[in-house]
Design an enzyme around this catalytic site. Structure first.
Site, short mmCIF file in Angstrom:
data_model
loop_
_atom_site.label_atom_id
_atom_site.label_comp_id
_atom_site.label_asym_id
_atom_site.label_seq_id
_atom_site.Cartn_x
_atom_site.Cartn_y
_atom_site.Cartn_z
N GLU A 99 1.10 1.75 -111.74
CA GLU A 99 0.90 2.17 -110.34
C GLU A 99 1.85 1.44 -109.40
OE1 GLU A 99 -2.82 3.34 -108.70
OE2 GLU A 99 -3.83 2.93 -110.59
N ASN B 4 -0.66 7.06 -103.69
CA ASN B 4 -1.85 7.54 -104.41
C ASN B 4 -2.88 7.84 -103.31
OD1 ASN B 4 -4.01 7.97 -106.08
ND2 ASN B 4 -3.66 6.16 -107.36
N CYS C 175 -10.30 4.09 -106.65
CA CYS C 175 -10.36 3.36 -107.92
C CYS C 175 -10.33 1.84 -107.76
CB CYS C 175 -9.26 3.84 -108.87
SG CYS C 175 -9.58 3.26 -110.56
N ASN D 231 -9.85 6.37 -112.34
CA ASN D 231 -9.35 6.53 -113.71
C ASN D 231 -9.35 5.12 -114.28
OD1 ASN D 231 -7.85 9.35 -114.38
ND2 ASN D 231 -7.64 8.90 -112.20
N LYS E 188 -4.12 4.82 -101.14
CA LYS E 188 -4.65 3.68 -101.90
C LYS E 188 -3.90 2.38 -101.57
CE LYS E 188 -5.67 2.50 -106.77
NZ LYS E 188 -5.61 3.07 -108.15
N GLU F 212 -9.92 10.42 -108.66
CA GLU F 212 -8.55 9.99 -108.32
C GLU F 212 -7.55 10.85 -109.11
OE1 GLU F 212 -7.55 6.31 -110.34
OE2 GLU F 212 -6.10 5.75 -108.79
N1 CDT Z 1 -6.64 3.68 -111.42
C1 CDT Z 1 -7.02 2.41 -111.28
O1 CDT Z 1 -6.93 1.83 -110.22
N2 CDT Z 1 -7.49 1.82 -112.41
C2 CDT Z 1 -7.80 0.42 -112.48
C3 CDT Z 1 -7.50 -0.10 -113.84
C4 CDT Z 1 -7.64 -1.56 -113.88
S1 CDT Z 1 -7.16 -2.40 -115.28
C5 CDT Z 1 -7.38 -1.62 -116.68
C6 CDT Z 1 -9.26 0.12 -112.12
O2 CDT Z 1 -9.49 -0.82 -111.36
O3 CDT Z 1 -10.17 0.78 -112.60
#
Ligand code: CDT
Length: 310
Positions: free
Chosen positions: A146, A110, A172, A197, A127, A47
């Site tokens: 986000e 995204n 993600c 990420n 996304k 991502e």
């Molecule tokens: N980038 C992304 O969607 N990251 C979220 C972070 C969640 S809470 C720390 C994930 O679901 O991995």
């Protein structure tokens, strides 16, 4: 005759704030060459793979925000990735923040794309599940903005016929939601590719921290099994702009089994020969949707957003 797609998850180590896109692209090209050396047909990048993951910090200046987005794909900086893919005859999946002008207004998503072996973009996804918050939380260890920087994706979860497979994408946080997989499962998806990420520490639910790696694989393994699909996950891992992120990039079979996984938090390739027909044993038996699903009982899933306790 079996239908084999040899696929690599190309994990990236951290990209720091001062690292250029050109440098990130060079790292990706090195992984792409490795993938070709292993006979891969498709390489999956993370991502937002071209820069540090900027939703982790607050910005107000529009020009500063826009600088993290791509308004053209390919662009001057990403063209070498497309050219190398075409030269090597290898497909790729790339996540990047997209700046689009649509209906006369600026829109930010995204986004991820699927590029075939001729270097042509054959699929795009924006996304849908945006985690975090939109407001400034300066006291948190890092922010997860986000919901500030992106709109909810508006393309649904299409499935694309490419490289001899039925391929789908998610990004993600989508991987934690069963709906993401099922919409593609209902289109006969054979392989779902995604990048992530994921910080190891969740400031708003620190009790989850010790379970981060478990939850990462749990959701992708469940999604694969329940939808008779391969799932390929590629991380941007390691300590990036002060935020420590999960590795664990992986290749998961339709059985739900982990076939390959990364063992570092740096640039690392994991790959496997994926038999696209392996899911058939599941989609024809325990997950024969046409035979066993009961959609007349599932209405609440689309009618209701949050839990209501009567
Ligand atoms: N980038 C992304 O969607 N990251 C979220 C972070 C969640 S809470 C720390 C994930 O679901 O991995």
């Amino acid at each position: 005759m079996s239908r084999i797609l040899t696929v690599a998850a190309a994990q990236l180590g951290p990209i720091q704030r001062d690292e250029s896109r050109a440098s990130a692209v060079r790292r990706m090209i090195a992984l792409m060459r490795q993938a070709k050396g292993h006979g891969c047909d498709l390489v999956v990048f993370p991502e937002a793979a071209l820069t540090a993951f900027f939703p982790h910090w607050w910005m107000e200046d529009e020009a500063e925000i826009d600088a993290y987005f791509e308004s053209a794909m390919p662009s001057n900086e990403t063209a070498p990735l497309f050219a190398e893919a075409q030269r090597l005859e290898i497909g790729f999946h790339l996540g990047y923040p997209e700046l689009a002008i649509e209906g006369g207004r600026k829109r930010r998503f995204n986004t991820a794309i699927l590029v075939d072996k001729s270097g042509t973009i054959v699929g795009k996804y924006r996304k849908i599940h945006l985690p975090g918050h939109a407001e400034h939380r300066p006291d948190a260890a890092y922010q997860n903005l986000e919901k500030r920087y992106f709109e909810t994706g508006d393309l649904g979860w299409p499935v694309f016929e490419a490289m001899g497979a039925r391929l789908g994408m998610m990004i993600c946080n989508d991987r934690r939601w069963p709906e993401s997989y099922r919409v593609m499962g209902l289109q006969g998806v054979e392989m779902i590719v995604l990048g992530y990420n994921t910080p190891k520490h969740n400031p708003w639910a620190p009790d989850h921290d010790r379970l981060g790696e478990f939850h990462n694989h749990l959701v992708m393994q469940a999604g694969a099994y329940q939808n008779a699909s391969w799932v390929i996950g590629a991380a941007k891992a390691g300590v990036e702009a002060g935020v420590d992120q999960l590795g664990g990039s992986c290749i998961i079979a339709p059985s739900g089994e982990l076939v390959a996984q990364a063992v570092t938090e740096g640039d690392e390739l994991v790959f496997a020969r994926c038999d696209l027909d392996l899911g058939k044993s599941y989609s024809r038996s325990v997950f024969n949707f046409a035979m066993h699903r009961e959609p007349q009982c599932y209405g609440m899933i689309v009618e209701r957003k949050g839990a209501v306790i009567a």
